[in-house]
Scaffold this motif. Structure first.
Motif, mmCIF file in Angstrom:
data_model
loop_
_atom_site.group_PDB
_atom_site.id
_atom_site.type_symbol
_atom_site.label_atom_id
_atom_site.label_comp_id
_atom_site.label_asym_id
_atom_site.label_seq_id
_atom_site.Cartn_x
_atom_site.Cartn_y
_atom_site.Cartn_z
ATOM 1 N N ILE A 28 -8.375 7.624 10.583
ATOM 2 C CA ILE A 28 -8.616 6.572 9.593
ATOM 3 C C ILE A 28 -9.355 7.175 8.403
ATOM 4 O O ILE A 28 -10.355 7.856 8.591
ATOM 5 C CB ILE A 28 -9.445 5.438 10.221
ATOM 6 C CG1 ILE A 28 -8.729 4.888 11.452
ATOM 7 C CG2 ILE A 28 -9.696 4.336 9.210
ATOM 8 C CD1 ILE A 28 -9.560 3.946 12.262
ATOM 9 N N VAL A 50 -7.111 3.689 -0.704
ATOM 10 C CA VAL A 50 -8.112 2.772 -0.153
ATOM 11 C C VAL A 50 -9.224 2.551 -1.168
ATOM 12 O O VAL A 50 -9.640 1.416 -1.411
ATOM 13 C CB VAL A 50 -8.676 3.330 1.167
ATOM 14 C CG1 VAL A 50 -9.780 2.445 1.680
ATOM 15 C CG2 VAL A 50 -7.586 3.448 2.191
ATOM 16 N N PHE A 58 -3.707 8.725 0.385
ATOM 17 C CA PHE A 58 -4.130 7.618 1.232
ATOM 18 C C PHE A 58 -5.595 7.272 1.003
ATOM 19 O O PHE A 58 -5.976 6.109 0.927
ATOM 20 C CB PHE A 58 -3.910 7.995 2.699
ATOM 21 C CG PHE A 58 -3.041 7.023 3.391
ATOM 22 C CD1 PHE A 58 -1.750 6.827 2.949
ATOM 23 C CD2 PHE A 58 -3.514 6.285 4.457
ATOM 24 C CE1 PHE A 58 -0.943 5.906 3.557
ATOM 25 C CE2 PHE A 58 -2.710 5.365 5.073
ATOM 26 C CZ PHE A 58 -1.429 5.176 4.622
ATOM 27 N N ILE A 65 -3.725 -2.927 2.086
ATOM 28 C CA ILE A 65 -4.585 -2.844 3.270
ATOM 29 C C ILE A 65 -6.054 -2.792 2.863
ATOM 30 O O ILE A 65 -6.902 -3.454 3.458
ATOM 31 C CB ILE A 65 -4.210 -1.604 4.101
ATOM 32 C CG1 ILE A 65 -2.722 -1.658 4.464
ATOM 33 C CG2 ILE A 65 -5.033 -1.556 5.375
ATOM 34 C CD1 ILE A 65 -2.231 -0.433 5.166
ATOM 35 N N ALA A 79 -12.297 3.743 4.250
ATOM 36 C CA ALA A 79 -11.960 2.419 4.734
ATOM 37 C C ALA A 79 -13.106 1.813 5.528
ATOM 38 O O ALA A 79 -13.121 0.613 5.782
ATOM 39 C CB ALA A 79 -10.704 2.477 5.597
ATOM 40 N N LEU A 106 -4.380 1.417 9.029
ATOM 41 C CA LEU A 106 -4.537 2.612 8.195
ATOM 42 C C LEU A 106 -4.423 3.875 9.029
ATOM 43 O O LEU A 106 -3.772 4.841 8.625
ATOM 44 C CB LEU A 106 -5.903 2.595 7.518
ATOM 45 C CG LEU A 106 -6.008 1.824 6.220
ATOM 46 C CD1 LEU A 106 -7.440 1.815 5.745
ATOM 47 C CD2 LEU A 106 -5.122 2.480 5.182
ATOM 48 N N SER A 126 0.831 -1.208 0.000
ATOM 49 C CA SER A 126 0.000 0.000 0.000
ATOM 50 C C SER A 126 0.860 1.249 0.000
ATOM 51 O O SER A 126 0.585 2.200 -0.731
ATOM 52 C CB SER A 126 -0.916 0.012 1.221
ATOM 53 O OG SER A 126 -1.939 -0.921 1.052
#
Lengths: 252, 279
Positions: free
Chosen positions: B122, A194, A190, A205, B126, A228, A62
């Motif tokens: 986070i 995802v 990031f 991830i 996700a 994460l 990742s």
């Protein structure tokens, strides 16, 4: 020492409290452990994932994706920002296009990227680089465009050449903006990472989260979320730290 | 008389909008945009690239007309809008309430701050798999996700704005006898409003992002779903229609917000609250 105590009280203690309360809820069987695993379960799942090496390989895969996409997007963004802010032809030709592209959420490009580049690495790089590019371009363009006139006039009246003016006045004055854009771009890379990994990958991830959902292993999902969060927070603090060193003269 | 006034106002607004997109001299900007469209069209028709992969603007426009005429696009847009609205309303209400509570009551702050900070680190995307697992692939998981994404920007800004109210204001109000809810409604909230407005504007962007993310995973209608479905049947032109619709929606959200702000709260200066949303 005192500082450390305060840090401990403010950061570690509440987190420990949350974990304890969570464990208590799980132990009292108030929540279904399949839907909401206890911290101990999550901890064991993390231990197992570390032993099998999955945790590290996912993080490395990742991070490599995010770094590659970020590097491509940030380089293009800074260069294009330089061109559009300094050369009028480019700003006339490109600004309207970028302004039209900006409101489109980058995740919506994931399906398009899959059609164009397949489900391999390239489509991930494309999505990440695209989202980073727009953010970095915008901050570079704005930073360079809004250099206070008075700086430039002062430099010119002291006889600075165009080159000297650019390197000694424009760059230092806009660097904090550019850096803020890079930091925002890193957070975006990031996010798009995802999004890209959730739609199809064989490691990473985001992929592990999706896999855990399909096998109903919620404890592994929690491990992925924590991973994460830790990676994201670490990256952001590294950026802040570098920012303090690199553009120490002004914090935007 | 008033008709000409309204017409003039409309003209001025259109001009301001054109400037915002196309730059200062917008004839040249429009020319640049036109050149881009012509380039795209000719690349797509040249035969170097498979026109199915990169459909020409004219093809995309025709598909858009077809989708609008069949009523399909409207249905997608309406279901997306409804989801976004519900999620946004819930998320921003919670963010507002919790932000005020945490800034005013230290006990609540101590209790909730670490929790909120952990979740903030986070990336919200996700949580898509987790939300599907907990709430299924129906409407609820989508609305929860949107509310989740909207909550954080509203919460952060409400909290900071409410906490950092100028103590001079609150002392002046206190010395005039204001306490409790009176203090909150007439002093704290108006003082924090510029922050809250900036937070809500960022939240509009994140609502759109999470809307798309949640619709990509499966839905019956929705603009994100239109893109996902078109990918499976390889209709790149329909995907482009979806992307353009999303861009228009994002732009209209922001535009409507700024217009509303200028109309109802003109003294806050909408231009200063330039948001850099998480996309």
């Amino acid at each position: 020492m005192n500082n450390l105590c305060i840090r401990f009280r403010d950061a570690i203690l509440p987190i420990a409290g949350i974990i304890a309360a969570w464990q208590l809820l799980a132990a009292l069987r108030i929540v279904n452990p399949v839907l909401f695993p206890s911290p101990v379960q999550v901890f064991f799942a993390a231990g197992e994932m570390i032993r099998s090496g999955v945790l590290w390989t996912d993080a490395l895969v990742s991070l490599r994706r995010a770094a590659t996409g970020f590097f491509i997007g940030a380089t293009l963004g800074v260069l294009t920002g330089l061109l559009t802010s300094r050369v009028r032809i480019f700003s006339i030709g490109l600004n309207p296009l970028f302004n039209l592209l900006r409101p489109i959420p980058a995740i919506a490009l994931v399906p398009v990227a899959v059609v164009w580049f397949g489900i391999g690495e390239q489509s991930k790089y494309f999505v990440i680089a695209y989202s980073v590019f727009l953010a970095v371009w915008l901050s570079t363009h704005h930073g360079m465009e809004h250099v206070p006139d008075i700086y430039i006039r002062a430099a010119r009246s002291l006889g600075a050449s165009r080159g000297l003016e650019f390197f000694q006045v424009v760059i230092p004055a806009s660097a904090p903006h550019i850096f803020a854009g890079l930091r925002f771009g890193a957070a975006l890379s990031f996010l798009s990472l995802v999004a890209a990994e959730l739609t199809g990958a064989s490691a990473g991830i985001g992929y592990r989260l999706e896999e855990a959902r399909q096998y109903i292993l919620v404890d592994r999902m929690f491990v992925g979320l924590v991973e994460l969060g830790v990676l994201g927070a670490t990256l952001d603090s590294i950026f802040v730290w570098i920012g303090h060193r690199l553009v120490h003269w002004e914090q935007a | 008389m008033s008709a000409t006034l309204a017409l003039n106002a409309l003209k001025a607004r259109t001009r301001a909008l054109g400037k915002q997109i196309l730059g200062q001299n917008f004839q040249l900007g429009a020319l640049g945009l036109l050149a881009f469209v012509v380039l795209w069209e000719s690349v797509s028709r040249s035969g170097w690239i498979n026109p199915i992969m990169l459909p020409a603007p004219s093809v995309v426009a025709r598909s858009a007309v077809d989708l609008i005429a069949s009523g399909e696009l409207i249905r997608h847009v309406l279901s997306s809008l409804w989801r976004a609205f519900l999620g946004f309303a819930i998320g921003s209400f919670l963010g507002l309430a919790l932000g005020i509570l945490m800034a005013r009551l230290p006990g609540v702050h101590c209790l909730l701050n670490p929790l909120v900070q952990i979740f903030r680190a986070i990336p919200s995307l996700a949580f898509v798999p987790l939300a599907i697992f907990w709430f299924g692939i129906g409407e609820i998981s989508k609305i929860v996700l949107i509310a989740f994404g909207v909550f954080f920007p509203v919460w952060v800004n409400t909290y900071l704005g409410t906490r950092d109210t100028n103590p001079l204001f609150s002392r002046a109000a206190a010395s005039l006898g204001a306490r409790g809810w009176r203090m909150l409604i007439f002093l704290i909230l108006p003082a924090a409003l510029p922050f809250i407005i900036a937070g809500v504007r960022i939240a509009l962007g994140s609502a759109l992002v999470l809307l798309v993310a949640s619709e990509l995973t499966g839905a019956q209608f929705g603009v994100g779903y239109l893109i996902q479905l078109s990918q499976q049947v390889f209709r790149v032109d329909h995907m482009f229609v979806g992307l353009i619709t999303l861009g228009l929606l994002g732009f209209l959200f922001d535009y409507a917000f700024v217009c509303g702000l200028r109309k109802f709260l003109p003294w806050y200066g909408a231009e200063n609250g330039q948001a850099n949303g998480t996309r």
